[in-house]
Design a protein around this motif. Structure first.
Motif, PDB file in Angstrom:
ATOM      1  N   MET A  49       0.859  -1.172   0.000  1.00 56.98           N
ATOM      2  CA  MET A  49       0.000   0.000   0.000  1.00 56.98           C
ATOM      3  C   MET A  49       0.905   1.235   0.000  1.00 56.98           C
ATOM      4  SD  MET A  49      -3.169   0.884   2.559  1.00 56.98           S
ATOM      5  CE  MET A  49      -2.471  -0.027   3.868  1.00 56.98           C
ATOM      6  N   PRO A  50       0.745   2.144  -0.957  1.00 59.78           N
ATOM      7  CA  PRO A  50       1.640   3.275  -1.079  1.00 59.78           C
ATOM      8  C   PRO A  50       1.462   4.342   0.007  1.00 59.78           C
ATOM      9  CG  PRO A  50      -0.003   3.325  -2.811  1.00 59.78           C
ATOM     10  CD  PRO A  50      -0.202   2.066  -2.049  1.00 59.78           C
ATOM     11  N   VAL A  51       0.341   4.421   0.668  1.00 63.08           N
ATOM     12  CA  VAL A  51       0.132   5.432   1.698  1.00 63.08           C
ATOM     13  C   VAL A  51       0.529   4.848   3.052  1.00 63.08           C
ATOM     14  CG1 VAL A  51      -2.277   4.841   2.164  1.00 63.08           C
ATOM     15  CG2 VAL A  51      -1.476   7.151   2.591  1.00 63.08           C
ATOM     16  N   LYS A  52       1.213   5.656   3.830  1.00 60.26           N
ATOM     17  CA  LYS A  52       1.591   5.219   5.178  1.00 60.26           C
ATOM     18  C   LYS A  52       0.563   5.771   6.152  1.00 60.26           C
ATOM     19  CE  LYS A  52       6.432   4.615   4.422  1.00 60.26           C
ATOM     20  NZ  LYS A  52       7.122   3.499   4.914  1.00 60.26           N
TER      21      LYS A  52
ATOM     22  N   VAL B 269      -4.865   4.347 -11.197  1.00 55.90           N
ATOM     23  CA  VAL B 269      -3.814   4.707 -12.155  1.00 55.90           C
ATOM     24  C   VAL B 269      -2.682   3.682 -12.084  1.00 55.90           C
ATOM     25  CG1 VAL B 269      -2.075   6.452 -12.724  1.00 55.90           C
ATOM     26  CG2 VAL B 269      -4.406   7.150 -12.131  1.00 55.90           C
ATOM     27  N   ARG B 270      -2.303   3.310 -10.892  1.00 57.31           N
ATOM     28  CA  ARG B 270      -1.238   2.322 -10.702  1.00 57.31           C
ATOM     29  C   ARG B 270      -1.690   0.942 -11.169  1.00 57.31           C
ATOM     30  NH1 ARG B 270       0.958  -0.787  -6.731  1.00 57.31           N
ATOM     31  NH2 ARG B 270      -0.740  -0.495  -5.257  1.00 57.31           N
ATOM     32  N   TRP B 271      -2.928   0.571 -10.838  1.00 58.76           N
ATOM     33  CA  TRP B 271      -3.454  -0.741 -11.188  1.00 58.76           C
ATOM     34  C   TRP B 271      -3.615  -0.916 -12.700  1.00 58.76           C
ATOM     35  CZ3 TRP B 271      -7.863  -0.628  -7.045  1.00 58.76           C
ATOM     36  CH2 TRP B 271      -7.331  -0.949  -5.797  1.00 58.76           C
ATOM     37  N   GLN B 272      -3.939   0.163 -13.408  1.00 55.14           N
ATOM     38  CA  GLN B 272      -4.125   0.047 -14.851  1.00 55.14           C
ATOM     39  C   GLN B 272      -2.829  -0.331 -15.560  1.00 55.14           C
ATOM     40  OE1 GLN B 272      -6.126   3.798 -15.664  1.00 55.14           O
ATOM     41  NE2 GLN B 272      -8.081   2.750 -15.813  1.00 55.14           N
TER      42      GLN B 272
ATOM     43  N   TYR C 186      -5.982  -7.106  -4.208  1.00 53.07           N
ATOM     44  CA  TYR C 186      -6.283  -5.780  -3.679  1.00 53.07           C
ATOM     45  C   TYR C 186      -7.789  -5.566  -3.537  1.00 53.07           C
ATOM     46  CZ  TYR C 186      -1.409  -4.617  -4.313  1.00 53.07           C
ATOM     47  OH  TYR C 186      -0.044  -4.604  -4.227  1.00 53.07           O
ATOM     48  N   LEU C 187      -8.537  -6.009  -4.524  1.00 52.22           N
ATOM     49  CA  LEU C 187      -9.990  -5.843  -4.466  1.00 52.22           C
ATOM     50  C   LEU C 187     -10.599  -6.650  -3.326  1.00 52.22           C
ATOM     51  CD1 LEU C 187     -10.914  -5.774  -8.255  1.00 52.22           C
ATOM     52  CD2 LEU C 187     -10.643  -3.847  -6.691  1.00 52.22           C
TER      53      LEU C 187
ATOM     54  N   THR D 138     -20.492  -3.744  -5.052  1.00 52.42           N
ATOM     55  CA  THR D 138     -20.679  -2.664  -6.025  1.00 52.42           C
ATOM     56  C   THR D 138     -19.368  -1.937  -6.246  1.00 52.42           C
ATOM     57  OG1 THR D 138     -23.002  -2.379  -5.422  1.00 52.42           O
ATOM     58  CG2 THR D 138     -21.924  -0.503  -6.482  1.00 52.42           C
ATOM     59  N   LEU D 139     -18.674  -1.610  -5.169  1.00 47.28           N
ATOM     60  CA  LEU D 139     -17.395  -0.913  -5.277  1.00 47.28           C
ATOM     61  C   LEU D 139     -16.382  -1.760  -6.041  1.00 47.28           C
ATOM     62  CD1 LEU D 139     -15.593   1.483  -4.632  1.00 47.28           C
ATOM     63  CD2 LEU D 139     -15.195   0.480  -2.355  1.00 47.28           C
ATOM     64  N   LYS D 140     -16.295  -3.038  -5.728  1.00 41.43           N
ATOM     65  CA  LYS D 140     -15.355  -3.918  -6.441  1.00 41.43           C
ATOM     66  C   LYS D 140     -15.708  -4.013  -7.921  1.00 41.43           C
ATOM     67  CE  LYS D 140     -15.571  -7.332  -3.243  1.00 41.43           C
ATOM     68  NZ  LYS D 140     -15.258  -8.597  -2.540  1.00 41.43           N
ATOM     69  N   THR D 141     -17.005  -4.095  -8.223  1.00 43.73           N
ATOM     70  CA  THR D 141     -17.441  -4.173  -9.627  1.00 43.73           C
ATOM     71  C   THR D 141     -17.010  -2.930 -10.380  1.00 43.73           C
ATOM     72  OG1 THR D 141     -19.345  -5.553  -9.039  1.00 43.73           O
ATOM     73  CG2 THR D 141     -19.462  -4.358 -11.141  1.00 43.73           C
ATOM     74  N   VAL D 142     -17.269  -1.768  -9.810  1.00 43.95           N
ATOM     75  CA  VAL D 142     -16.941  -0.510 -10.477  1.00 43.95           C
ATOM     76  C   VAL D 142     -15.426  -0.361 -10.620  1.00 43.95           C
ATOM     77  CG1 VAL D 142     -17.033   2.004 -10.249  1.00 43.95           C
ATOM     78  CG2 VAL D 142     -19.097   0.628  -9.868  1.00 43.95           C
ATOM     79  N   LEU D 143     -14.692  -0.689  -9.584  1.00 43.56           N
ATOM     80  CA  LEU D 143     -13.232  -0.600  -9.696  1.00 43.56           C
ATOM     81  C   LEU D 143     -12.705  -1.497 -10.809  1.00 43.56           C
ATOM     82  CD1 LEU D 143     -12.221  -0.473  -5.927  1.00 43.56           C
ATOM     83  CD2 LEU D 143     -11.948   1.354  -7.629  1.00 43.56           C
TER      84      LEU D 143
END
Length: 189
Positions: A1-4, A26-29, A39-40, A129-134
């Motif tokens: 995870m990039p955020v600490k 952006v990173r995942w694409q 991650y999902l 829903t969130l996983k689907t959209v992502l």
């Protein structure tokens, strides 16, 4: 995870922070799509409160960390005393969003936070829903004006990529998937 996440905060930005996910997309694409399932899965399967505000993930956590430092709450026992007879309390951040505070389950991360239900800058979404959209956005499947085409994209992603059951409809006026999909697309990548 990039955020600490600063101590003593326990926070899952994968299911609670829109800005964090925008950066991750952006990173995942650019990454291997098959690795993204891991991650999902961090989003879980429940309903979650999802912060849409302008505070970064780091800012939210830092404000919470400073809040408890100011109160001299520096361990889980002190947090439990502060909570009193309640399992949780709410605090407000500078953008007027409210955050639920409860004891964390990790020794050094004893302050578990997530957006409060119906708080300013927060919406409720199902994790599926969130996983689907992502997954739709990561796979660069754009939202169409044709509801039938959208339904095909949604169900293809749910079945082939997320191992979820298909949905019956994604009409714009009713579909939470379409509303959330539109929210992510409006932010352009």
């Amino acid at each position: 995870m990039p955020v600490k996440i600063p101590y003593p905060v326990q926070f899952n930005p994968y299911k609670h922070h829109f800005g964090f996910l925008l950066d991750e997309i952006v990173r995942w694409q650019a990454a291997n799509k098959n690795e993204l399932k891991e991650y999902l899965q961090r989003i879980g399967n429940n309903i979650c409160d999802f912060y849409l505000g302008a505070l970064s993930c780091h800012e939210v956590c830092a404000f919470c960390s400073e809040y408890f430092k100011h109160l001299k709450i520096n361990n889980k026992q002190a947090l439990i005393i502060w909570l009193g007879n309640s399992d949780w309390k709410k605090i407000s951040l500078p953008d007027h969003s409210e955050w639920l505070i409860k004891p964390g389950n990790l020794a050094q991360r004893y302050v578990h936070i997530h957006p409060a239900k119906y708080s300013e800058h927060t919406i409720r979404v199902r994790a599926t829903t969130l996983k689907t959209v992502l997954a739709l956005v990561i796979h660069q499947l754009p939202l169409q004006t044709n509801a039938t085409r959208n339904l095909q994209h949604v169900n293809q992603i749910r079945k082939d990529y997320l191992d979820l059951s298909p949905v019956k409809s994604v009409h714009k006026s009713q579909s939470r998937i379409v509303k959330l999909w539109q929210l992510f697309e409006d932010k352009s990548f």
